[in-house]
Design an enzyme around this catalytic site. Structure first.
Site, PDB file in Angstrom:
ATOM      1  N   HIS A   1       3.567  10.348  -6.257  1.00 30.01           N
ATOM      2  CA  HIS A   1       2.138  10.329  -6.559  1.00 30.01           C
ATOM      3  C   HIS A   1       1.615   8.906  -6.450  1.00 30.01           C
ATOM      4  O   HIS A   1       2.380   7.962  -6.357  1.00 30.01           O
ATOM      5  CB  HIS A   1       1.869  10.888  -7.968  1.00 30.01           C
ATOM      6  CG  HIS A   1       2.506  10.101  -9.056  1.00 30.01           C
ATOM      7  ND1 HIS A   1       3.739  10.427  -9.591  1.00 30.01           N
ATOM      8  CD2 HIS A   1       2.104   8.982  -9.712  1.00 30.01           C
ATOM      9  CE1 HIS A   1       4.056   9.546 -10.514  1.00 30.01           C
ATOM     10  NE2 HIS A   1       3.084   8.659 -10.603  1.00 30.01           N
TER      11      HIS A   1
ATOM     12  N   GLU B   1      -2.110  10.163 -10.439  1.00 29.22           N
ATOM     13  CA  GLU B   1      -1.915   9.957 -11.875  1.00 29.22           C
ATOM     14  C   GLU B   1      -2.945   8.946 -12.368  1.00 29.22           C
ATOM     15  O   GLU B   1      -3.120   7.885 -11.763  1.00 29.22           O
ATOM     16  CB  GLU B   1      -0.508   9.422 -12.142  1.00 29.22           C
ATOM     17  CG  GLU B   1      -0.214   9.174 -13.601  1.00 29.22           C
ATOM     18  CD  GLU B   1       1.185   8.627 -13.835  1.00 29.22           C
ATOM     19  OE1 GLU B   1       1.694   8.796 -14.943  1.00 29.22           O
ATOM     20  OE2 GLU B   1       1.764   8.015 -12.894  1.00 29.22           O
TER      21      GLU B   1
ATOM     22  N   ASN C   1      -5.318  11.376  11.618  1.00 31.57           N
ATOM     23  CA  ASN C   1      -4.951  11.598  13.019  1.00 31.57           C
ATOM     24  C   ASN C   1      -6.024  12.477  13.658  1.00 31.57           C
ATOM     25  O   ASN C   1      -6.376  13.526  13.115  1.00 31.57           O
ATOM     26  CB  ASN C   1      -3.570  12.249  13.120  1.00 31.57           C
ATOM     27  CG  ASN C   1      -2.485  11.287  12.675  1.00 31.57           C
ATOM     28  OD1 ASN C   1      -2.399  10.170  13.168  1.00 31.57           O
ATOM     29  ND2 ASN C   1      -1.667  11.707  11.737  1.00 31.57           N
TER      30      ASN C   1
ATOM     31  N   ARG D   1      -1.542  10.952   4.610  1.00 39.38           N
ATOM     32  CA  ARG D   1      -2.235  11.531   5.757  1.00 39.38           C
ATOM     33  C   ARG D   1      -3.307  12.473   5.236  1.00 39.38           C
ATOM     34  O   ARG D   1      -3.072  13.219   4.296  1.00 39.38           O
ATOM     35  CB  ARG D   1      -1.241  12.270   6.639  1.00 39.38           C
ATOM     36  CG  ARG D   1      -0.353  11.346   7.412  1.00 39.38           C
ATOM     37  CD  ARG D   1       0.568  12.112   8.362  1.00 39.38           C
ATOM     38  NE  ARG D   1       1.280  11.187   9.197  1.00 39.38           N
ATOM     39  CZ  ARG D   1       2.416  10.584   8.857  1.00 39.38           C
ATOM     40  NH1 ARG D   1       2.953  10.836   7.684  1.00 39.38           N
ATOM     41  NH2 ARG D   1       3.000   9.743   9.666  1.00 39.38           N
TER      42      ARG D   1
ATOM     43  N   HIS E   1       0.822  -1.202   0.000  1.00 38.05           N
ATOM     44  CA  HIS E   1       0.000   0.000   0.000  1.00 38.05           C
ATOM     45  C   HIS E   1       0.857   1.253   0.000  1.00 38.05           C
ATOM     46  O   HIS E   1       2.039   1.199   0.279  1.00 38.05           O
ATOM     47  CB  HIS E   1      -0.957   0.023   1.200  1.00 38.05           C
ATOM     48  CG  HIS E   1      -0.285   0.158   2.530  1.00 38.05           C
ATOM     49  ND1 HIS E   1       0.025  -0.933   3.310  1.00 38.05           N
ATOM     50  CD2 HIS E   1       0.142   1.233   3.219  1.00 38.05           C
ATOM     51  CE1 HIS E   1       0.609  -0.528   4.417  1.00 38.05           C
ATOM     52  NE2 HIS E   1       0.694   0.795   4.391  1.00 38.05           N
TER      53      HIS E   1
END
Length: 144
Positions: free
Chosen positions: A78, A121, A64, A9, A5
């Site tokens: 990206h 993208e 958070n 954030r 993955h």
């Protein structure tokens, strides 16, 4: 080795889920909340990815609970997704209010940004589509 993955954030989980799921078409595959750590992790996958036995590459949204200011949304590069019809997706995104920062002038590649400034993208699956308007003459908007 296999790609698992990418993590980004996010400052507003609802706005990010609206962008990634409602507008871009990803789907939530799992979620984890940590009261002690004061964060929520939401894992997203593209619709065409195999989510059985955790085989799909995922996008991890890290929220958070305590407010923070994040800068340099492009500092890691990206996130890229292969799409079935780049023109149709870009049109759908524009209709939903998303700015196409780098239009698919070549029928192959476009860039957009998430609400947190993460560069996304979009790549046409297989061969490039023939150039067509309004994309062929559309200028870049902002940075990507």
């Amino acid at each position: 080795m296999r790609f698992l993955h990418s993590m980004v954030r996010v400052t507003d989980l609802d706005a990010s889920l609206d962008f990634y799921c409602t507008k871009l078409g990803l789907r939530e595959v799992r979620r984890m909340e940590s009261e002690k750590g004061r964060f929520t992790l939401v894992y997203l996958a593209a619709p065409a990815d195999d989510t059985s036995a955790s085989k799909a590459p995922e996008l991890e949204l890290t929220y958070n609970w305590d407010p923070e200011t994040y800068s340099g949304g492009r500092n890691f590069g990206h996130v890229a997704y292969e799409v079935d019809d780049i023109y149709a997706l870009c049109q759908s995104l524009m209709k939903a209010g998303v700015t196409i920062n780098r239009p698919p002038r070549d029928g192959h590649m476009a860039f957009i940004r998430s609400p947190d400034g993460i560069s996304i993208e979009l790549l046409q699956r297989g061969a490039s589509m023939p150039p067509q308007e309004p994309w062929a003459s559309m200028e870049n908007t902002g940075s990507w």
